[in-house]
Design a protein around this motif. Structure first.
Motif, PDB file in Angstrom:
ATOM      1  N   ARG A 174      19.070  13.359  60.613  1.00 31.92           N
ATOM      2  CA  ARG A 174      17.754  12.947  61.492  1.00 31.92           C
ATOM      3  C   ARG A 174      17.551  11.429  61.097  1.00 31.92           C
ATOM      4  NH1 ARG A 174      16.548  13.467  65.042  1.00 31.92           N
ATOM      5  NH2 ARG A 174      14.476  14.210  65.207  1.00 31.92           N
ATOM      6  N   LYS A 175      17.675  11.128  59.761  1.00 27.87           N
ATOM      7  CA  LYS A 175      17.186   9.639  59.764  1.00 27.87           C
ATOM      8  C   LYS A 175      18.296   8.758  59.834  1.00 27.87           C
ATOM      9  CE  LYS A 175      13.884   9.584  55.596  1.00 27.87           C
ATOM     10  NZ  LYS A 175      14.200   9.969  54.187  1.00 27.87           N
ATOM     11  N   LEU A 176      19.409   9.179  59.946  1.00 32.60           N
ATOM     12  CA  LEU A 176      20.598   8.462  60.620  1.00 32.60           C
ATOM     13  C   LEU A 176      20.585   8.201  62.028  1.00 32.60           C
ATOM     14  CD1 LEU A 176      23.416   9.754  58.322  1.00 32.60           C
ATOM     15  CD2 LEU A 176      22.420   7.531  58.176  1.00 32.60           C
ATOM     16  N   GLY A 177      19.423   8.906  62.542  1.00 33.47           N
ATOM     17  CA  GLY A 177      19.283   8.626  64.055  1.00 33.47           C
ATOM     18  C   GLY A 177      19.841   9.728  64.961  1.00 33.47           C
ATOM     19  N   PHE A 178      20.483  10.739  64.511  1.00 36.24           N
ATOM     20  CA  PHE A 178      20.915  11.846  65.235  1.00 36.24           C
ATOM     21  C   PHE A 178      20.212  13.237  65.404  1.00 36.24           C
ATOM     22  CE2 PHE A 178      24.583   9.503  63.624  1.00 36.24           C
ATOM     23  CZ  PHE A 178      25.143   9.428  64.612  1.00 36.24           C
ATOM     24  N   LYS A 179      20.181  13.759  66.544  1.00 32.16           N
ATOM     25  CA  LYS A 179      19.636  15.007  66.814  1.00 32.16           C
ATOM     26  C   LYS A 179      20.892  15.977  66.193  1.00 32.16           C
ATOM     27  CE  LYS A 179      16.051  14.393  70.215  1.00 32.16           C
ATOM     28  NZ  LYS A 179      15.724  14.605  71.572  1.00 32.16           N
ATOM     29  N   ILE A 180      20.202  17.177  65.766  1.00 38.81           N
ATOM     30  CA  ILE A 180      21.427  18.229  65.372  1.00 38.81           C
ATOM     31  C   ILE A 180      21.409  19.058  66.429  1.00 38.81           C
ATOM     32  CG2 ILE A 180      21.868  19.936  63.575  1.00 38.81           C
ATOM     33  CD1 ILE A 180      20.751  17.830  61.704  1.00 38.81           C
ATOM     34  N   ALA A 181      22.817  19.584  66.772  1.00 42.95           N
ATOM     35  CA  ALA A 181      22.879  20.295  67.876  1.00 42.95           C
ATOM     36  C   ALA A 181      23.207  21.946  67.454  1.00 42.95           C
ATOM     37  CB  ALA A 181      24.027  20.218  68.716  1.00 42.95           C
ATOM     38  N   GLY A 182      22.460  22.571  67.246  1.00 45.39           N
ATOM     39  CA  GLY A 182      22.335  24.224  66.937  1.00 45.39           C
ATOM     40  C   GLY A 182      22.821  24.977  68.307  1.00 45.39           C
ATOM     41  N   PHE A 183      22.681  26.095  68.417  1.00 43.59           N
ATOM     42  CA  PHE A 183      23.151  26.776  69.685  1.00 43.59           C
ATOM     43  C   PHE A 183      22.584  28.135  69.697  1.00 43.59           C
ATOM     44  CE2 PHE A 183      25.756  27.753  66.091  1.00 43.59           C
ATOM     45  CZ  PHE A 183      26.175  29.118  66.137  1.00 43.59           C
ATOM     46  N   SER A 184      22.290  28.762  70.994  1.00 42.18           N
ATOM     47  CA  SER A 184      21.694  30.268  70.942  1.00 42.18           C
ATOM     48  C   SER A 184      22.802  31.340  71.433  1.00 42.18           C
ATOM     49  CB  SER A 184      20.565  30.257  72.036  1.00 42.18           C
ATOM     50  OG  SER A 184      21.003  30.026  73.429  1.00 42.18           O
ATOM     51  N   ILE A 185      23.948  30.933  72.001  1.00 44.21           N
ATOM     52  CA  ILE A 185      24.808  31.950  71.882  1.00 44.21           C
ATOM     53  C   ILE A 185      26.265  31.442  71.479  1.00 44.21           C
ATOM     54  CG2 ILE A 185      26.283  32.967  73.805  1.00 44.21           C
ATOM     55  CD1 ILE A 185      24.194  33.208  75.541  1.00 44.21           C
ATOM     56  N   ASN A 186      26.801  32.098  70.432  1.00 39.41           N
ATOM     57  CA  ASN A 186      28.097  32.076  69.849  1.00 39.41           C
ATOM     58  C   ASN A 186      29.015  32.885  70.639  1.00 39.41           C
ATOM     59  OD1 ASN A 186      30.335  31.841  68.457  1.00 39.41           O
ATOM     60  ND2 ASN A 186      29.474  32.633  66.317  1.00 39.41           N
ATOM     61  N   GLY A 187      29.617  31.933  71.632  1.00 37.40           N
ATOM     62  CA  GLY A 187      30.656  32.345  72.794  1.00 37.40           C
ATOM     63  C   GLY A 187      31.782  32.824  72.318  1.00 37.40           C
ATOM     64  N   ASP A 188      32.534  32.206  71.358  1.00 38.93           N
ATOM     65  CA  ASP A 188      33.757  32.818  71.209  1.00 38.93           C
ATOM     66  C   ASP A 188      34.007  33.049  69.626  1.00 38.93           C
ATOM     67  OD1 ASP A 188      33.898  30.243  69.921  1.00 38.93           O
ATOM     68  OD2 ASP A 188      35.467  29.466  70.988  1.00 38.93           O
ATOM     69  N   GLY A 189      32.852  33.351  68.933  1.00 39.56           N
ATOM     70  CA  GLY A 189      33.243  33.547  67.189  1.00 39.56           C
ATOM     71  C   GLY A 189      34.164  32.665  66.762  1.00 39.56           C
ATOM     72  N   GLY A 190      33.957  31.258  66.516  1.00 43.51           N
ATOM     73  CA  GLY A 190      34.887  30.344  66.023  1.00 43.51           C
ATOM     74  C   GLY A 190      36.330  30.415  66.965  1.00 43.51           C
ATOM     75  N   SER A 191      36.265  30.852  67.994  1.00 45.56           N
ATOM     76  CA  SER A 191      37.625  30.967  68.796  1.00 45.56           C
ATOM     77  C   SER A 191      38.581  32.303  68.474  1.00 45.56           C
ATOM     78  CB  SER A 191      38.249  29.654  68.606  1.00 45.56           C
ATOM     79  OG  SER A 191      39.508  29.849  69.545  1.00 45.56           O
ATOM     80  N   LEU A 192      37.828  33.028  67.502  1.00 52.94           N
ATOM     81  CA  LEU A 192      38.542  34.248  67.184  1.00 52.94           C
ATOM     82  C   LEU A 192      38.543  35.410  67.925  1.00 52.94           C
ATOM     83  CD1 LEU A 192      37.958  33.423  63.304  1.00 52.94           C
ATOM     84  CD2 LEU A 192      40.076  33.131  64.544  1.00 52.94           C
ATOM     85  N   LEU A 193      37.439  35.601  68.630  1.00 53.40           N
ATOM     86  CA  LEU A 193      37.176  36.596  69.608  1.00 53.40           C
ATOM     87  C   LEU A 193      38.230  36.811  70.450  1.00 53.40           C
ATOM     88  CD1 LEU A 193      33.492  36.562  70.061  1.00 53.40           C
ATOM     89  CD2 LEU A 193      34.516  37.957  68.570  1.00 53.40           C
ATOM     90  N   GLY A 194      38.454  37.880  71.123  1.00 57.62           N
ATOM     91  CA  GLY A 194      39.339  38.186  72.226  1.00 57.62           C
ATOM     92  C   GLY A 194      38.652  37.780  73.495  1.00 57.62           C
ATOM     93  N   ALA A 195      39.631  37.560  74.405  1.00 53.59           N
ATOM     94  CA  ALA A 195      39.122  37.201  75.926  1.00 53.59           C
ATOM     95  C   ALA A 195      38.156  37.841  76.520  1.00 53.59           C
ATOM     96  CB  ALA A 195      40.434  37.006  76.742  1.00 53.59           C
ATOM     97  N   LYS A 196      38.186  39.244  76.297  1.00 54.70           N
ATOM     98  CA  LYS A 196      37.135  40.022  76.796  1.00 54.70           C
ATOM     99  C   LYS A 196      35.791  39.862  76.295  1.00 54.70           C
ATOM    100  CE  LYS A 196      36.631  44.881  78.579  1.00 54.70           C
ATOM    101  NZ  LYS A 196      37.287  46.144  78.670  1.00 54.70           N
ATOM    102  N   GLU A 197      35.842  39.928  75.169  1.00 51.98           N
ATOM    103  CA  GLU A 197      34.275  39.845  74.342  1.00 51.98           C
ATOM    104  C   GLU A 197      33.912  38.456  74.624  1.00 51.98           C
ATOM    105  OE1 GLU A 197      32.243  41.655  73.250  1.00 51.98           O
ATOM    106  OE2 GLU A 197      30.999  40.426  71.707  1.00 51.98           O
ATOM    107  N   THR A 198      34.702  37.296  74.440  1.00 45.63           N
ATOM    108  CA  THR A 198      34.024  35.953  74.926  1.00 45.63           C
ATOM    109  C   THR A 198      33.685  35.761  76.317  1.00 45.63           C
ATOM    110  OG1 THR A 198      35.941  35.111  73.191  1.00 45.63           O
ATOM    111  CG2 THR A 198      34.976  33.678  74.894  1.00 45.63           C
ATOM    112  N   ALA A 199      34.361  36.454  77.361  1.00 45.72           N
ATOM    113  CA  ALA A 199      33.821  36.257  78.559  1.00 45.72           C
ATOM    114  C   ALA A 199      32.402  37.220  78.682  1.00 45.72           C
ATOM    115  CB  ALA A 199      34.846  37.048  79.603  1.00 45.72           C
TER     116      ALA A 199
END
Ligand code: ZN
Length: 256
Positions: A174-199
């Motif tokens: 924050r001191k370096l001037g950036f906002k930090i981007a969290g999230f509220s929906i983990n869409g793809d589980g680190g890209s490890l989920l199947g297509a159906k669950e991700t959708a």
């Protein structure tokens, strides 16, 4: 500290070394606060429409999932892309496409080398943390510098590798001037989920949600699910916004 002490009165140097060892131990114990995975949400949509969601896609390293990139361009879906210095170097063609559509793509800072922004030495999901305040700073600043070299506007948001942080690293970023981007929906589980669950996960987004998924794993089934989920949201009438265009509110001191 483990050597047997034979004399009653220890040598002054030995006393000093013990004192240093104790203070280092105390300092690291004080820093070993639990890691946090901050949330980010958008303020409620005041327009009376179905709602707004923000799509954030990480480009950690590796390649480009052109299934997702093409779908975003064809369907005019804006997105915030978190890129690393490593990914920028290897994906010039994709960067070109993103830069050709500045109305769709906002590029933000995912670090220089995809090293977790945690200032104590540890492993997170098997990835070694930056391990010191200096290394966190280098990761953040080298990511911003890599983006600057592409001619992109200076990044305003940072998301560290693994999206987990030590609270002290958050304060520093924050001191370096950036906002930090969290999230509220983990869409793809680190890209490890199947297509159906991700959708299913992405398609369930509601007004104010910030979705995280990945755009750097072209061989994973999750990418197909990302596209399906986004098209479902579009069909429901949700509006996509970029982090630049919305008031994102995060916890753990990430945006205030
Ligand atoms: Zn990443």
């Amino acid at each position: 500290m483990t050597a047997p002490i034979l004399k009653q009165n220890r040598h002054p140097l030995q006393k000093l070394l013990c004192a240093i060892a104790l203070s280092v131990w105390a300092a690291s114990a004080a820093h070993a606060a639990p890691l946090v995975e901050p949330t980010l949400r958008l303020k409620a949509d005041a327009s009376g429409n179905v709602g707004r969601v923000a799509l954030t896609l990480d480009a950690c390293g590796g390649q480009t999932d052109t299934r997702i990139l093409s779908a975003l361009v064809e369907n005019r879906i804006p997105a915030t892309i978190f890129v690393t210095g490593i990914w920028l170097k290897r994906n010039a063609a994709a960067v070109e496409i993103m830069r050709a559509h500045p109305e769709l793509f906002e590029l933000e800072n995912h670090g220089g080398r995809h090293i977790p922004a945690v200032d104590t030495p540890q492993k997170i999901y098997g990835i070694r943390s930056a391990g010191s305040p200096e290394a966190v700073r280098a990761e953040v600043e080298s990511g911003a510098a890599a983006l600057a070299r592409t001619g992109e506007p200076a990044p305003k948001w940072f998301r560290g590798a693994t999206a987990e942080y030590s609270p002290s690293a958050i304060a520093m970023i924050r001191k370096l001037g950036f906002k930090i981007a969290g999230f509220s929906i983990n869409g793809d589980g680190g890209s490890l989920l199947g297509a159906k669950e991700t959708a299913r996960r992405i398609g369930a987004a509601k007004d104010g949600d910030v979705i995280i998924a990945h755009i750097n794993q072209p061989t994973h089934a999750a990418g197909e699910g990302v596209v399906q989920g986004l098209l479902a949201l579009k069909a429901k009438g949700l509006t996509f916004v970029r982090l630049d265009d919305a008031d994102g509110v995060g916890n753990d001191g990430t945006t205030d």
